[in-house]
Design a protein around this motif. Structure first.
Motif, PDB file in Angstrom:
ATOM      1  N   UNK A   1       0.868  -1.244  -0.091  1.00  0.00           N
ATOM      2  CA  UNK A   1      -0.059  -0.019   0.000  1.00  0.00           C
ATOM      3  C   UNK A   1       0.819   1.206  -0.086  1.00  0.00           C
ATOM      4  N   UNK A   2       0.215   2.321  -0.310  1.00  0.00           N
ATOM      5  CA  UNK A   2       0.650   3.753  -0.148  1.00  0.00           C
ATOM      6  C   UNK A   2      -0.012   4.740   0.429  1.00  0.00           C
ATOM      7  N   UNK A   3       0.508   5.435   1.354  1.00  0.00           N
ATOM      8  CA  UNK A   3      -0.238   6.115   2.194  1.00  0.00           C
ATOM      9  C   UNK A   3      -1.222   7.192   1.521  1.00  0.00           C
ATOM     10  N   UNK A   4      -0.593   7.861   0.325  1.00  0.00           N
ATOM     11  CA  UNK A   4      -1.537   8.843  -0.293  1.00  0.00           C
ATOM     12  C   UNK A   4      -2.811   8.256  -0.734  1.00  0.00           C
ATOM     13  N   UNK A   5      -2.505   7.009  -1.500  1.00  0.00           N
ATOM     14  CA  UNK A   5      -3.682   6.177  -2.208  1.00  0.00           C
ATOM     15  C   UNK A   5      -4.570   5.666  -0.956  1.00  0.00           C
ATOM     16  N   UNK A   6      -4.049   5.296  -0.007  1.00  0.00           N
ATOM     17  CA  UNK A   6      -5.170   4.856   1.161  1.00  0.00           C
ATOM     18  C   UNK A   6      -5.907   6.109   1.562  1.00  0.00           C
ATOM     19  N   UNK A   7      -5.325   7.091   1.762  1.00  0.00           N
ATOM     20  CA  UNK A   7      -5.902   8.175   2.240  1.00  0.00           C
ATOM     21  C   UNK A   7      -6.896   8.562   1.268  1.00  0.00           C
ATOM     22  N   UNK A   8      -6.611   8.719  -0.092  1.00  0.00           N
ATOM     23  CA  UNK A   8      -7.635   8.992  -0.907  1.00  0.00           C
ATOM     24  C   UNK A   8      -8.833   8.009  -1.104  1.00  0.00           C
ATOM     25  N   UNK A   9      -8.770   6.771  -0.853  1.00  0.00           N
ATOM     26  CA  UNK A   9      -9.821   5.829  -0.711  1.00  0.00           C
ATOM     27  C   UNK A   9     -10.614   5.911   0.736  1.00  0.00           C
ATOM     28  N   UNK A  10      -9.967   6.190   1.626  1.00  0.00           N
ATOM     29  CA  UNK A  10     -10.418   6.483   2.881  1.00  0.00           C
ATOM     30  C   UNK A  10     -11.422   7.291   2.829  1.00  0.00           C
ATOM     31  N   UNK A  11     -10.957   8.615   2.375  1.00  0.00           N
ATOM     32  CA  UNK A  11     -12.108   9.843   2.150  1.00  0.00           C
ATOM     33  C   UNK A  11     -13.199   9.423   1.473  1.00  0.00           C
ATOM     34  N   UNK A  12     -12.918   8.620   0.465  1.00  0.00           N
ATOM     35  CA  UNK A  12     -14.317   8.284  -0.356  1.00  0.00           C
ATOM     36  C   UNK A  12     -15.144   7.284   0.352  1.00  0.00           C
ATOM     37  N   UNK A  13     -14.360   6.313   1.124  1.00  0.00           N
ATOM     38  CA  UNK A  13     -15.334   5.347   1.857  1.00  0.00           C
ATOM     39  C   UNK A  13     -16.107   5.907   3.052  1.00  0.00           C
ATOM     40  N   UNK A  14     -15.421   6.917   3.552  1.00  0.00           N
ATOM     41  CA  UNK A  14     -16.378   7.489   4.759  1.00  0.00           C
ATOM     42  C   UNK A  14     -17.485   8.257   4.372  1.00  0.00           C
ATOM     43  N   UNK A  15     -17.491   8.371   3.129  1.00  0.00           N
ATOM     44  CA  UNK A  15     -18.988   9.237   2.669  1.00  0.00           C
ATOM     45  C   UNK A  15     -19.803   8.093   2.351  1.00  0.00           C
ATOM     46  N   UNK A  16     -19.717   7.029   2.331  1.00  0.00           N
ATOM     47  CA  UNK A  16     -20.513   6.020   1.824  1.00  0.00           C
ATOM     48  C   UNK A  16     -21.630   5.670   3.154  1.00  0.00           C
ATOM     49  N   UNK A  17     -23.043   5.721   2.942  1.00  0.00           N
ATOM     50  CA  UNK A  17     -23.912   5.353   4.116  1.00  0.00           C
ATOM     51  C   UNK A  17     -23.766   3.835   4.555  1.00  0.00           C
TER      52      UNK A  17
END
Length: 275
Positions: free
Chosen positions: A148-164
């Motif tokens: 994994x890569x920190x930046x890409x993990x952060x990018x996906x985390x921010x997206x997943x947090x917005x999913x109900x």
């Protein structure tokens, strides 16, 4: 109405200027690749070449074993991108959808790794890979991406947090486990972020010069950026050949962007929730 048209014209004018600015380096690389080498010493140099020399591309390609370098770059880039996207998406899912002790601390530690420059890590990494027996192989260029890569993990985390939470709650009621929820529900929803991360990391790996330069000494394992540097001698630089290969190197990244553009722009994360 007139004011609206003036505003629209001004916006398109600014966008047009920006397009010209951003595309000019690519234009100049193509024009230089098509020039005769003697034209490079002209003062002032003309915008367009006096004669178009398409053979510059084939001559530059055949000057070094670039077919071998291309195969090496494709192997390294494809395996590294697949590993980065898969591992980052799994880690991001864990950070975004699970609650556990020390989660915030681990997440901050992970993000802090983005502030460590590669120059600081290169010597410890070289010693580590040497101890593993990985030097002069593709392993140092591929295997780290599978963690994994920190930046890409952060990018996906921010997206997943917005999913109900309704998605996984419905799946749990139907008897799905966490792996099924991730692969059947969240992976399809994460396609835009996965494609974006893949294209961004592909550009990084495809253009990586320092990594292969440090870890690889066998010329049969060189990648395209290393092969490109071979046109620079002690006293002369073959700019025509450099630009020709540089133009050819941009083609895969452009193709990847256009293939993934639809997925990146098509974000339907909330389409499964009504009401």
């Amino acid at each position: 109405m007139r004011k609206h048209r003036s505003k629209t014209f001004f916006i398109y004018l600014i966008l047009g200027i920006l397009v010209v600015i951003f595309l000019f380096p690519l234009f100049w690389a193509i024009v230089t690749a098509l020039r005769a080498p003697a034209e490079l010493s002209d003062v002032p140099m003309s915008i367009l070449p006096k004669e178009v020399h398409l053979e510059n591309f084939s001559e530059a390609w055949n000057a070094q074993p670039f077919t071998r370098y291309l195969i090496n770059s494709l192997i390294v880039t494809s395996l590294a991108v697949i590993g980065m996207v898969l591992s980052s998406s799994i880690v991001a899912y864990g950070f975004a959808r699970f609650e556990f002790r020390g989660k915030k601390v681990l997440f901050m530690v992970m993000l802090s790794t983005m502030m460590i420059p590669w120059d600081v890590l290169v010597i410890p990494l070289y010693m580590q890979y040497n101890a593993f027996g990985w030097l002069d192989s593709f392993k140092p260029l591929i295997i780290p991406a599978w963690f994994g890569g920190a930046f890409y993990i952060y990018l996906m985390v921010q997206f997943l947090r917005g999913i109900p939470r309704d998605f996984e709650e419905s799946a749990v009621i139907d008897g799905a486990n966490h792996w099924q929820i991730f692969t059947k529900i969240f992976v399809p929803l994460m396609k835009p972020q996965m494609f974006l991360s893949g294209i961004m990391y592909m550009i990084v790996v495809w253009n990586d010069y320092l990594g292969p330069l440090v870890y690889i000494s066998d010329s049969d394992k060189f990648t395209l950026p290393i092969g490109l540097s071979l046109f620079k001698g002690a006293y002369t630089v073959d700019y025509t050949s450099i630009m020709a290969i540089a133009v050819l190197m941009t083609i895969p990244t452009i193709i990847a962007f256009f293939l993934g553009q639809k997925q990146i722009l098509n974000n339907d994360a909330g389409s499964g929730i009504k009401g």
